[in-house]
Design an enzyme around this catalytic site. Structure first.
Site, mmCIF file in Angstrom:
data_model
loop_
_atom_site.group_PDB
_atom_site.id
_atom_site.type_symbol
_atom_site.label_atom_id
_atom_site.label_comp_id
_atom_site.label_asym_id
_atom_site.label_seq_id
_atom_site.Cartn_x
_atom_site.Cartn_y
_atom_site.Cartn_z
ATOM 1 N N LYS A 206 0.834 -1.209 0.000
ATOM 2 C CA LYS A 206 0.000 0.000 0.000
ATOM 3 C C LYS A 206 0.865 1.254 0.000
ATOM 4 O O LYS A 206 0.611 2.202 -0.750
ATOM 5 C CB LYS A 206 -0.926 0.004 1.230
ATOM 6 N N LYS B 127 -3.931 7.404 7.636
ATOM 7 C CA LYS B 127 -4.965 6.398 7.360
ATOM 8 C C LYS B 127 -6.256 6.805 8.049
ATOM 9 O O LYS B 127 -6.266 7.088 9.247
ATOM 10 C CB LYS B 127 -4.543 5.014 7.853
ATOM 11 N N ASP C 64 -0.471 5.355 10.552
ATOM 12 C CA ASP C 64 -1.217 4.184 10.065
ATOM 13 C C ASP C 64 -2.019 3.546 11.191
ATOM 14 O O ASP C 64 -2.193 2.335 11.240
ATOM 15 C CB ASP C 64 -0.232 3.169 9.464
#
Length: 767
Positions: A117, A275, A235
């Protein structure tokens, strides 16, 4: 008999071999990106600081409708067997073959979904500012980063493209070695962390929790020599499986803290990757508006390797306007740092321009459509998937691999350019932990069902029988022998680490997490009964189902091991061997044949110490144990042996003391159980062949003891967490030894508690 020829690995097809509709589907998979185009009149400006935190949250109707429609479709999954559903969606995931291919094709370090990702993000946006290339130095900060895949991905990107800059990084995560952290909230994979600990900052309390102001202040000090920060990634998330429809709201305070940390630490012109999940809630709208006012560009991106059916997106913010641009508001945001920010809205509705809300609604609708289509398609295929559809899915998955490799032009990287070229250390979480964590409760459904059952129901249904059965046939200590050398005591690098006092021991790198969790539940839910287990289970029953090592048998084993120990000339010891026996005066009457000469170090308190939710993390116990150890070490001479009772060894502090014993005795093993009483000290360490402790090490331990004495007051807010570098505790055979020791102790306690519960239940039925 002829050998079977190994077939060559299947080579992925070229993109030209796929049909136009397959190519079209795959290209759409890689096109989930939305940009916030700003009005030319600079309408999007931060409001006056006095407007912030002035009112409660008020949701936006249009966004709430999107949320409700998505949750309606998600609710269709509630009757699906989740383990079957997970297998199904793993197959329907069009990007499902990319990770394994990338790992082999480019020799990627720590190649996970997160690695892929972040590689997509790096290759799709100019994350690294030009200033870093001009100065020849790149500094990055990675929040909520464990296990470290973003860092490994960035390393691969920089090294394989041969970027002309020197890279420094700092990372954060909940500390997997901190005993008070909950396994459910942590990533316990420490393959990279254990080998790069000097780059990880866990804060002044050592927990790694970024949602405290103390952490933010400490982080700024930690980063003071690394300026400017060019890139911040965040994240973070935690398990929301219990309430998936409210994932966005549940993690909003974490996203707030991540964003504030980034805005405070990031240098002018820097980049921020955050995120997030769905962006429907008022708190998310406010955060997105803040980021759009703080950066020149903001994009919302869903990587192809992010599972299409989930809500995960990455907010990519480019060219930070600098702290000066947001300073007045930032000061107020810092005052509301932590979990409390959810009480008040960052901005009221009226300060957010209509043009922004329209653009934001476009963004939400864009990703909502993709997610809805994916879930609906997965449901359709779950109910019926023909051969033709399976073939098409396989085609799509093969095409996605080629598309990924061609679009991002990934290059191989040799292992000598990895962050961890050769891993010398690794927590038991990565050897025994991963092999054991799903051993007992294999399916997700079973684990969720366990959460709904009471402790008594779990015992009645026999969920822990396997541990009891293992314990009755297990002969702990017989195969756990630590061989030590004095050279391992490199005390120059030892340093006392203090932190917030432990409320309970929830996790340990030195024990199976599932066993520790179950033991804690047993102590918490069954403490009253557990303390009187011995009254319910007769000594004969206990002996039959759970053999106890008597003092005589322990000393016999010690004598046997002593005979195996050669003296300096290579022969068995001919003269008497002094055996220091720490414990109760009751053992004074024991008659042992030569060459053992028993000397008692009396400590009734140490042998009678009761197990609690703190286990060996209780400062009073640690002080008592170290006091006995120092007193005993003063009386030992070369070749002597010692028997030392131990409650458990879950904490870094007690693991450190075991490490010291490992270094100053030729051999160490253990016997368990040595007591009939439940929740009391039930194990002893057998230490054979004393080799002298360096004076400097003894003095260091004395200083630790003195500090422990000062921190012993119940109102003291801190305690000593460790005094050895974590790296020393994560290598060699020590980990296996501690794992076996703790498993034996925990299973013994569990066995007696469960036996007591069963007998009580049987007694109630008889009545």
């Amino acid at each position: 008999m002829s050998k079977r020829r190994k077939l060559p690995a299947r080579q992925p097809a070229c993109l030209e071999t796929f049909s136009p509709d397959v190519l079209n589907d795959v290209s759409e998979l890689f096109a989930k990106s939305f940009s916030y185009r700003k009005p030319l009149d600079n309408e999007w400006q931060l409001p006056a600081p006095t407007e912030s935190f002035s009112c409660g949250h008020l949701e936006f109707r249009a966004l709430l409708d999107l949320k409700n429609s998505l949750n309606e479709v998600k609710n269709l999954l509630s009757d699906k067997k989740l383990d079957e559903w997970h297998r199904h969606t793993a197959f329907t995931n069009k990007a499902g073959k990319i990770i394994s291919h990338v790992k082999k094709a480019v020799n990627a370090e720590l190649c996970t979904q997160a690695w892929c990702k972040f590689q997509e993000i790096l290759c799709s946006f100019p994350l690294i500012p030009q200033e870093a290339f001009q100065s020849g130095r790149l500094n990055s900060l990675h929040l909520c980063e464990a296990p470290g895949a973003f860092i490994a991905s960035l390393n691969h990107y920089l090294k394989s493209h041969r970027f002309p800059c020197e890279w420094s990084w700092v990372a954060n995560s909940l500390n997997p070695y901190h005993e008070a952290n909950d396994n459910l909230r942590m990533i316990t994979d420490d393959r990279l962390m254990a080998n790069t600990l000097h780059c990880w900052y866990f804060g002044p309390d050592n927990t790694g929790d970024i949602m405290t102001l103390k952490y933010l202040t400490g982080l700024q000090d930690f980063l003071s020599g690394m300026s400017p920060i060019h890139l911040v990634t965040a994240d973070g998330s935690f398990d929301c499986q219990g309430n998936p429809g409210e994932q966005e709201a549940l993690v909003s305070s974490l996203h707030y803290c991540e964003a504030v940390t980034a805005l405070i630490t990031l240098g002018d012109g820097g980049s921020f990757v955050l995120k997030m999940f769905t962006l429907f809630e008022h708190c998310s709208v406010n955060l997105m508006y803040l980021l759009n006012c703080s950066f020149d560009q903001v994009h919302v991106f869903k990587p192809a390797t992010s599972k299409a059916g989930n809500s995960e997106v990455y907010v990519v913010c480019l060219r930070y306007k600098g702290r000066e641009a947001v300073q007045p508001l930032l000061s107020r945001m810092v005052l509301n740092f932590g979990t409390e920010m959810t009480r008040k809205a960052l901005f009221p509705h009226h300060v957010i321009p209509k043009s922004f809300l329209e653009r934001h609604e476009e963004c939400c609708t864009f990703f909502h459509r993709y997610q809805l289509e994916t879930i609906s398609e997965n449901i359709r295929l779950f109910e019926s998937m023909g051969t033709g559809e399976q073939e098409r899915l396989n085609n799509l998955r093969d095409c996605a691999v080629q598309y990924f490799m061609q679009k991002f032009q990934l290059k191989p990287l040799s292992r000598n350019h990895w962050l961890v070229k050769k891993s010398n250390i690794g927590c038991s979480m990565n050897t025994k932990w991963f092999g054991q964590r799903n051993k007992y409760f294999k399916t997700y459904n079973e684990r969720k069902m366990m959460e709904t059952l009471s402790w008594k129901d779990k015992v009645a249904k026999g969920y822990f029988n396997s541990w009891a059965e293992e314990h009755t046939v297990y002969h702990p200590g017989q195969n756990s022998l630590l061989e030590g050398t004095a050279s391992s005591l490199e005390y120059q690098s030892w340093q006392v680490l203090e932190g917030k006092k432990l409320p309970k021991v929830k996790c340990s790198p030195f024990c199976d997490g599932e066993i520790l969790k179950t033991l804690n539940e047993a102590i918490e839910k069954s403490l009253g009964e557990a303390l009187s287990v011995d009254a319910k289970v007769s000594s004969k029953q206990q002996y039959r189902c759970c053999p106890v090592f008597s003092e005589e048998s322990v000393l016999s084993e010690l004598l046997r091991l002593t005979k195996c120990l050669p003296d300096e000339q290579g022969a068995e010891p001919s003269g008497p061997v002094k055996c220091l026996l720490v414990g109760s005066p009751a053992v004074c009457d024991l008659q042992m044949p030569a060459p053992l000469e028993i000397q008692l170090v009396e400590s009734v308190e140490l042998t009678a110490f009761s197990c609690s939710l703190l286990h060996d993390g209780d400062p009073a116990y640690q002080h008592l144990f170290l006091d006995c150890l120092l007193h005993s070490l003063r009386r030992l001479h070369r070749g002597d042996v010692m028997v030392l009772p131990i409650l458990s060894c879950f904490t870094r502090f007690m693991a450190g003391l075991t490490f010291v014993l490992h270094g100053c005795f030729r051999f160490i093993t253990f016997s368990c159980p040595t007591s009939l009483e439940p929740l009391r000290t039930c194990a002893v360490l057998l230490c054979i062949g004393y080799q002298n402790l360096p004076d400097a090490v003894f003095q260091f331990l004395q200083n630790v003891h003195d500090l422990l004495s000062k921190l012993l007051h119940p109102s003291a807010p801190r305690q000593i967490l460790q005094f050895l570098p974590m790296e020393a505790l994560l290598q060699g055979t020590l980990l296996d030894f501690l794992w076996d020791l703790n498993a034996a102790i925990a299973k013994r306690h569990l066995h007696l508690i469960i036996q007591g519960e069963r007998d009580q239940a049987i007694g109630s039925l008889e009545l």
